[in-house]
Design a protein around this motif. Sequence first.
Motif, PDB file in Angstrom:
ATOM      1  N   TRP A 144       1.282   4.081  -3.038  1.00  0.00           N
ATOM      2  CA  TRP A 144       1.015   5.489  -2.754  1.00  0.00           C
ATOM      3  C   TRP A 144       2.223   6.344  -3.154  1.00  0.00           C
ATOM      4  CZ3 TRP A 144      -1.763   9.373  -2.862  1.00  0.00           C
ATOM      5  CH2 TRP A 144      -1.694  10.463  -2.012  1.00  0.00           C
ATOM      6  N   THR A 155      -0.076   6.364   5.042  1.00  0.00           N
ATOM      7  CA  THR A 155      -1.257   5.549   4.749  1.00  0.00           C
ATOM      8  C   THR A 155      -1.853   5.178   6.104  1.00  0.00           C
ATOM      9  OG1 THR A 155       0.061   3.533   4.700  1.00  0.00           O
ATOM     10  CG2 THR A 155      -0.356   4.610   2.582  1.00  0.00           C
ATOM     11  N   TRP A 211      -5.891  13.259  -2.247  1.00  0.00           N
ATOM     12  CA  TRP A 211      -5.452  13.374  -3.638  1.00  0.00           C
ATOM     13  C   TRP A 211      -5.757  14.754  -4.244  1.00  0.00           C
ATOM     14  CZ3 TRP A 211      -1.750  11.515  -6.156  1.00  0.00           C
ATOM     15  CH2 TRP A 211      -1.677  11.600  -7.541  1.00  0.00           C
ATOM     16  N   PRO A 265      -3.590   9.032   1.125  1.00  0.00           N
ATOM     17  CA  PRO A 265      -4.255   8.747  -0.147  1.00  0.00           C
ATOM     18  C   PRO A 265      -5.565   9.506  -0.355  1.00  0.00           C
ATOM     19  CG  PRO A 265      -3.334   6.735   0.738  1.00  0.00           C
ATOM     20  CD  PRO A 265      -3.161   7.800   1.793  1.00  0.00           C
ATOM     21  N   GLU A 311       0.831  -1.207   0.000  1.00  0.00           N
ATOM     22  CA  GLU A 311       0.000   0.000   0.000  1.00  0.00           C
ATOM     23  C   GLU A 311       0.872   1.266   0.000  1.00  0.00           C
ATOM     24  OE1 GLU A 311      -3.642   2.034   2.549  1.00  0.00           O
ATOM     25  OE2 GLU A 311      -2.566   0.346   3.403  1.00  0.00           O
ATOM     26  N   GLN A 312       1.911   1.268   0.827  1.00  0.00           N
ATOM     27  CA  GLN A 312       2.804   2.428   0.900  1.00  0.00           C
ATOM     28  C   GLN A 312       3.581   2.601  -0.402  1.00  0.00           C
ATOM     29  OE1 GLN A 312       2.827   0.010   3.301  1.00  0.00           O
ATOM     30  NE2 GLN A 312       2.190   1.037   5.179  1.00  0.00           N
TER      31      GLN A 312
END
Length: 95
Positions: free
Chosen positions: A10, A55, A82, A79, A6-7
């Motif tokens: 991102w 995150t 944005w 996230p 996930e990181q």
Amino acid sequence: MRLGLEQLAWNDRVITQARKLGWTAYGQVGANKRPADPALILTRGPRILVVWLRTGRRRSDRQPPVERFPDAEVYVWYPDDWARVLGALTADVHA
């Protein structure tokens, strides 16, 4: 510090968008990454953005030491920020 999928996704999303908009992106080498250091330093013309990418849950008790960079634009982006990311990257701020 090892980043999870996930990181990594991102980080890649922000770096890719920044480069599309003409920014030069400097990131940390994974083996040397420390949580208190920014994830990215972005430069374009006279602008310098120091960015922590996060995150997960926002925690007010775990904010980065932004006072270390008094002459730069400093951001902490998640996230769901944005629209703010795009705003900062496309803003025409004159130093």
